[in-house]
Scaffold this motif. Structure first.
Motif, PDB file in Angstrom:
ATOM      1  N   ASP A  27      -8.272   1.801  12.745  1.00 41.39           N
ATOM      2  CA  ASP A  27      -8.851   2.844  11.903  1.00 41.39           C
ATOM      3  C   ASP A  27      -7.854   3.993  11.796  1.00 41.39           C
ATOM      4  OD1 ASP A  27     -10.715   4.323  10.379  1.00 41.39           O
ATOM      5  OD2 ASP A  27     -11.391   5.377  12.180  1.00 41.39           O
ATOM      6  N   TRP A  46      -8.752  -4.544   8.306  1.00 41.51           N
ATOM      7  CA  TRP A  46      -9.928  -5.391   8.483  1.00 41.51           C
ATOM      8  C   TRP A  46      -9.493  -6.855   8.433  1.00 41.51           C
ATOM      9  CZ3 TRP A  46      -9.710  -0.946   5.734  1.00 41.51           C
ATOM     10  CH2 TRP A  46     -10.676   0.046   6.003  1.00 41.51           C
ATOM     11  N   SER A  97      -5.578   1.472   8.139  1.00 42.05           N
ATOM     12  CA  SER A  97      -6.811   0.826   8.613  1.00 42.05           C
ATOM     13  C   SER A  97      -6.717  -0.646   8.241  1.00 42.05           C
ATOM     14  CB  SER A  97      -8.039   1.456   7.953  1.00 42.05           C
ATOM     15  OG  SER A  97      -8.156   2.826   8.313  1.00 42.05           O
ATOM     16  N   HIS A  99     -10.469  -2.080  17.997  1.00 41.17           N
ATOM     17  CA  HIS A  99     -10.882  -3.319  18.652  1.00 41.17           C
ATOM     18  C   HIS A  99     -10.804  -3.071  20.163  1.00 41.17           C
ATOM     19  CE1 HIS A  99     -10.367  -7.352  20.378  1.00 41.17           C
ATOM     20  NE2 HIS A  99     -11.030  -7.800  19.321  1.00 41.17           N
ATOM     21  N   GLY A 146     -13.307  -8.948   7.409  1.00 36.58           N
ATOM     22  CA  GLY A 146     -14.361  -7.944   7.393  1.00 36.58           C
ATOM     23  C   GLY A 146     -14.528  -7.147   8.665  1.00 36.58           C
ATOM     24  N   GLU A 147     -13.897  -7.556   9.780  1.00 38.88           N
ATOM     25  CA  GLU A 147     -14.011  -6.826  11.043  1.00 38.88           C
ATOM     26  C   GLU A 147     -12.851  -5.844  11.182  1.00 38.88           C
ATOM     27  OE1 GLU A 147     -13.942  -7.525  15.905  1.00 38.88           O
ATOM     28  OE2 GLU A 147     -13.890  -9.245  14.544  1.00 38.88           O
ATOM     29  N   GLN A 148     -13.159  -4.582  11.396  1.00 34.12           N
ATOM     30  CA  GLN A 148     -12.111  -3.573  11.493  1.00 34.12           C
ATOM     31  C   GLN A 148     -11.487  -3.575  12.885  1.00 34.12           C
ATOM     32  OE1 GLN A 148     -13.279   0.461  10.543  1.00 34.12           O
ATOM     33  NE2 GLN A 148     -11.161   1.085  10.151  1.00 34.12           N
TER      34      GLN A 148
END
Length: 348
Positions: free
Chosen positions: A329, A321, A319, A335, A324-326
């Motif tokens: 996963d 980030w 995973s 995205h 802070g934006e993943q």
């Protein structure tokens, strides 16, 4: 009756010399291999090079008992360096790879026209999976978007189900190497499906878990190997017998730089499988790979950072980030734009 994948191998070899290298009539292609290499891959590539008008030269050597500079004592250094220093292109099929060895360093420095492609340990199966059957244009779009997103970030966090949780800062001055199936420009190139870069060393903190493979010295791991990292250096290694072997191997060089993280990479070749061959393993979709030890000039943007050797470890189902934006996963693209391209590549 044809041999195993005989027809497909011809396609893969032709794709390598004509699309990846874009070999021209009269150019020389040096193919290096050791006694652990797959001779069918070597012969098919030499034949394909000859077919497009190039001049193939195959160099077989005994298999060193180490990789990179650790291979130097067992190589015909002067003769090999001389050949690589004047050729137009070089594809390496050595199982005990020559990347970062003295012949590689000299050729990379002295031969400004050299196009080098690392295909260490390439076998027939892998050549079909990661070259012949891959949609390079779509993969290129996916990787370009992933590079754009990552380069725009200042801080990265990576975690895996095996217990990895590591963070680091990006250095905008360092290059990000995007390997999407091209080796037609001077310099060093890797197989398609990998994006690699060197973070700010001192900012790497947390736990890195190798649960795929570690090459060298192990291959496929029998249980996860946990690296506790502080300011870019491994402070403690935990796990079972593989962890003990790995720590012993790292410390056998008596070189502190072997305990420093060297680079990190995304794996995104839709055909790659975890096999214990690092060239394929580090391209497994949704995996990340950390290198330790030697740092090549293509990653520093200048001079290499020497070390006694180099090793790579695979972290599966990562995973990711970015600020802070993943975006990933557990290895799956979340995205929106990445997810659409992943679907086209059969990785929805």
């Amino acid at each position: 009756m044809p041999q195993y994948y005989e027809y497909e191998l011809v396609k893969a070899a032709h794709k390598l010399v004509s699309q990846m290298f874009k070999l021209k009539t009269g150019e020389t292609l040096v193919i290096t291999a050791d006694t652990e290499s797959d001779s069918r891959v070597v012969d098919a590539t030499a034949a394909a090079a000859f077919m497009v008008g190039a001049k193939p030269m195959v160099v077989w050597t005994t298999s060193p008992l180490g990789v990179g500079k650790a291979a130097d004592p067992m190589l015909p250094l002067e003769a090999l360096t001389a050949a690589l220093s004047v050729t137009d292109a070089w594809v390496e099929f050595n199982n005990e790879w020559l990347l970062y060895s003295t012949p590689y360093e000299v050729a990379e420095k002295e031969n400004k026209k050299l196009r080098y492609l690392n295909a260490s340990g390439m076998n027939v199966d892998m050549m079909i999976r990661i070259i012949a059957r891959v949609d390079f244009p779509t993969l290129g779009e996916y990787q370009e978007k992933l590079v754009y997103l990552t380069k725009a970030a200042k801080h990265v966090r990576m975690a895996t189900p095996a217990g990895e949780d590591v963070e680091f800062d990006m250095d905008p001055k360092r290059p990000m190497i995007c390997e999407s199936g091209s080796a037609d420009t001077p310099g060093s190139h890797m197989q398609a499906g990998q994006i690699g870069w060197t973070p700010v060393f001192e900012s790497i903190n947390g736990t890195i878990v190798f649960d795929g493979s570690i090459v060298p010295p192990i291959g496929l791991v029998s249980e996860p190997v946990r690296l506790h990292v502080k300011e870019g250096r491994v402070m403690k290694i935990e796990g079972g017998k593989d962890a003990t072997l790995f720590e012993s191997w790292l410390k056998s060089f008596n070189d502190p730089l072997m305990l420093r993280m060297a680079h990190v990479c995304y794996g995104c070749n839709p055909g790659a499988e975890l096999t214990g061959n690092i060239v394929e393993d580090e391209r497994v979709w949704g995996a990340t790979e950390w290198g330790m030890g030697y740092v090549g000039p293509m990653l520093t943007g200048g001079k290499p950072i020497p070390a006694a050797s180099h090793t790579d470890g695979i972290c599966l189902n990562t995973s990711v980030w970015l600020d802070g934006e993943q975006i990933w996963d557990k290895g799956k693209s979340v995205h929106l734009e990445l997810a659409e391209l992943a679907k086209k590549l059969g990785k929805a």
